[in-house]
Design a protein around this motif. Sequence first.
Motif, PDB file in Angstrom:
ATOM      1  N   MET A  98       0.978  -1.072   0.097  1.00  0.00           N
ATOM      2  CA  MET A  98       0.058   0.007  -0.184  1.00  0.00           C
ATOM      3  C   MET A  98       0.974   1.160  -0.236  1.00  0.00           C
ATOM      4  N   THR A  99       0.449   2.094  -0.693  1.00  0.00           N
ATOM      5  CA  THR A  99       1.255   3.372  -0.823  1.00  0.00           C
ATOM      6  C   THR A  99       0.642   4.339   0.348  1.00  0.00           C
ATOM      7  N   THR A 100       1.585   5.331   0.479  1.00  0.00           N
ATOM      8  CA  THR A 100       1.319   6.440   1.382  1.00  0.00           C
ATOM      9  C   THR A 100       0.030   7.313   0.958  1.00  0.00           C
ATOM     10  N   THR A 101      -0.438   7.257  -0.311  1.00  0.00           N
ATOM     11  CA  THR A 101      -1.804   7.784  -0.722  1.00  0.00           C
ATOM     12  C   THR A 101      -2.783   6.939  -0.253  1.00  0.00           C
ATOM     13  N   THR A 102      -2.671   5.787   0.079  1.00  0.00           N
ATOM     14  CA  THR A 102      -3.747   4.948   0.760  1.00  0.00           C
ATOM     15  C   THR A 102      -4.011   5.532   2.222  1.00  0.00           C
ATOM     16  N   PRO A 103      -5.582   5.775   2.472  1.00  0.00           N
ATOM     17  CA  PRO A 103      -5.590   6.473   3.640  1.00  0.00           C
ATOM     18  C   PRO A 103      -5.090   5.659   5.020  1.00  0.00           C
ATOM     19  N   ARG A 104      -4.825   6.294   5.921  1.00  0.00           N
ATOM     20  CA  ARG A 104      -4.265   5.941   7.221  1.00  0.00           C
ATOM     21  C   ARG A 104      -4.699   4.724   7.763  1.00  0.00           C
ATOM     22  N   GLY A 105      -6.242   4.871   8.047  1.00  0.00           N
ATOM     23  CA  GLY A 105      -6.997   3.757   8.582  1.00  0.00           C
ATOM     24  C   GLY A 105      -6.798   2.451   7.710  1.00  0.00           C
ATOM     25  N   ILE A 106      -6.796   2.754   6.457  1.00  0.00           N
ATOM     26  CA  ILE A 106      -6.807   1.438   5.551  1.00  0.00           C
ATOM     27  C   ILE A 106      -5.314   0.893   5.638  1.00  0.00           C
ATOM     28  N   ARG A 107      -4.311   1.665   5.768  1.00  0.00           N
ATOM     29  CA  ARG A 107      -2.940   1.371   5.873  1.00  0.00           C
ATOM     30  C   ARG A 107      -2.693   0.517   7.285  1.00  0.00           C
ATOM     31  N   ASN A 108      -3.333   1.153   8.358  1.00  0.00           N
ATOM     32  CA  ASN A 108      -3.270   0.579   9.475  1.00  0.00           C
ATOM     33  C   ASN A 108      -4.178  -0.629  10.005  1.00  0.00           C
ATOM     34  N   ASN A 109      -4.962  -1.003   8.880  1.00  0.00           N
ATOM     35  CA  ASN A 109      -6.096  -2.179   9.034  1.00  0.00           C
ATOM     36  C   ASN A 109      -6.990  -1.725  10.101  1.00  0.00           C
ATOM     37  N   ASN A 110      -7.063  -0.373  10.296  1.00  0.00           N
ATOM     38  CA  ASN A 110      -7.890   0.137  11.357  1.00  0.00           C
ATOM     39  C   ASN A 110      -8.782   1.052  10.853  1.00  0.00           C
ATOM     40  N   PRO A 111      -9.812   0.906  10.049  1.00  0.00           N
ATOM     41  CA  PRO A 111     -10.499   1.817   9.117  1.00  0.00           C
ATOM     42  C   PRO A 111     -11.614   2.689  10.065  1.00  0.00           C
ATOM     43  N   GLY A 112     -11.785   2.300  11.193  1.00  0.00           N
ATOM     44  CA  GLY A 112     -12.456   3.186  12.086  1.00  0.00           C
ATOM     45  C   GLY A 112     -11.538   4.220  12.844  1.00  0.00           C
ATOM     46  N   ASN A 113     -10.301   4.210  12.439  1.00  0.00           N
ATOM     47  CA  ASN A 113      -9.378   5.057  13.374  1.00  0.00           C
ATOM     48  C   ASN A 113      -9.369   5.256  14.644  1.00  0.00           C
ATOM     49  N   ILE A 114      -9.309   3.847  15.289  1.00  0.00           N
ATOM     50  CA  ILE A 114      -9.500   3.789  16.742  1.00  0.00           C
ATOM     51  C   ILE A 114      -8.129   4.435  17.247  1.00  0.00           C
ATOM     52  N   ASP A 115      -8.302   5.084  18.298  1.00  0.00           N
ATOM     53  CA  ASP A 115      -7.018   5.776  19.012  1.00  0.00           C
ATOM     54  C   ASP A 115      -6.380   4.704  20.020  1.00  0.00           C
ATOM     55  N   ARG A 116      -4.924   4.803  19.874  1.00  0.00           N
ATOM     56  CA  ARG A 116      -4.331   3.836  20.553  1.00  0.00           C
ATOM     57  C   ARG A 116      -4.503   4.245  22.186  1.00  0.00           C
ATOM     58  N   THR A 117      -4.580   3.153  23.236  1.00  0.00           N
ATOM     59  CA  THR A 117      -4.969   3.614  24.523  1.00  0.00           C
ATOM     60  C   THR A 117      -4.069   2.246  25.151  1.00  0.00           C
ATOM     61  N   ALA A 118      -4.417   1.975  26.504  1.00  0.00           N
ATOM     62  CA  ALA A 118      -3.806   0.782  27.129  1.00  0.00           C
ATOM     63  C   ALA A 118      -4.503  -0.368  26.689  1.00  0.00           C
ATOM     64  N   GLU A 119      -5.716  -0.146  25.899  1.00  0.00           N
ATOM     65  CA  GLU A 119      -6.366  -1.333  25.709  1.00  0.00           C
ATOM     66  C   GLU A 119      -5.692  -2.297  24.805  1.00  0.00           C
ATOM     67  N   ARG A 120      -5.605  -3.733  25.088  1.00  0.00           N
ATOM     68  CA  ARG A 120      -5.110  -4.435  24.084  1.00  0.00           C
ATOM     69  C   ARG A 120      -6.299  -5.201  23.186  1.00  0.00           C
ATOM     70  N   TRP A 121      -6.375  -4.938  21.952  1.00  0.00           N
ATOM     71  CA  TRP A 121      -7.463  -5.381  21.047  1.00  0.00           C
ATOM     72  C   TRP A 121      -7.047  -6.719  20.488  1.00  0.00           C
ATOM     73  N   GLN A 122      -8.006  -7.680  20.260  1.00  0.00           N
ATOM     74  CA  GLN A 122      -7.732  -8.758  19.579  1.00  0.00           C
ATOM     75  C   GLN A 122      -7.383  -8.485  18.171  1.00  0.00           C
ATOM     76  N   GLY A 123      -6.331  -9.219  17.662  1.00  0.00           N
ATOM     77  CA  GLY A 123      -5.836  -8.636  16.388  1.00  0.00           C
ATOM     78  C   GLY A 123      -4.919  -7.613  16.388  1.00  0.00           C
ATOM     79  N   MET A 124      -4.631  -7.050  17.380  1.00  0.00           N
ATOM     80  CA  MET A 124      -3.621  -5.924  17.380  1.00  0.00           C
ATOM     81  C   MET A 124      -1.967  -6.411  16.739  1.00  0.00           C
ATOM     82  N   ALA A 125      -1.621  -5.667  15.656  1.00  0.00           N
ATOM     83  CA  ALA A 125      -0.198  -6.124  15.364  1.00  0.00           C
ATOM     84  C   ALA A 125       0.551  -5.987  16.436  1.00  0.00           C
ATOM     85  N   ALA A 126       1.640  -6.975  16.365  1.00  0.00           N
ATOM     86  CA  ALA A 126       2.571  -6.883  17.408  1.00  0.00           C
ATOM     87  C   ALA A 126       3.395  -5.615  17.459  1.00  0.00           C
TER      88      ALA A 126
END
Length: 139
Positions: A1-29
Amino acid sequence: MTTTTPRGIRNNNPGNIDRTAERWQGMAADQSGDPRFVVFSEPKWGLRALAKVLLSYQRKHGLRTPAAIIGRWAPPSENNTGAYARQVAAALGVGVDDQIDLQNPDTLARIVPAIVAHENGQQPYSADLIAQAVRLALE
């Protein structure tokens, strides 16, 4: 994916969920790729997380209308919340102040892609992938 791909798509986080202390199922290492948002290993996990957050808004906070849900999801300090809520309501075929039930898999499967489209300017995921993420969220 290129940098023109939206950030949420690049991050596999299309809702743009903010990072917190929460550990999500499927979070990248490796979370070093984005200082603000969670990075997921696959799109299904980011879509599941989006659905889980929406479900918590209804279950824990009693938010039952597109206006209330989007008001929390995308606060006016960062977004045109009214326009966002109108877009999501239109995708659901309801008014911004109409009650919706996110426990209904069909409703959840319609609101998720509406949020993805607004957050990223595109919605590249198949209905099957969204349905799978919704099933995972409702388990």
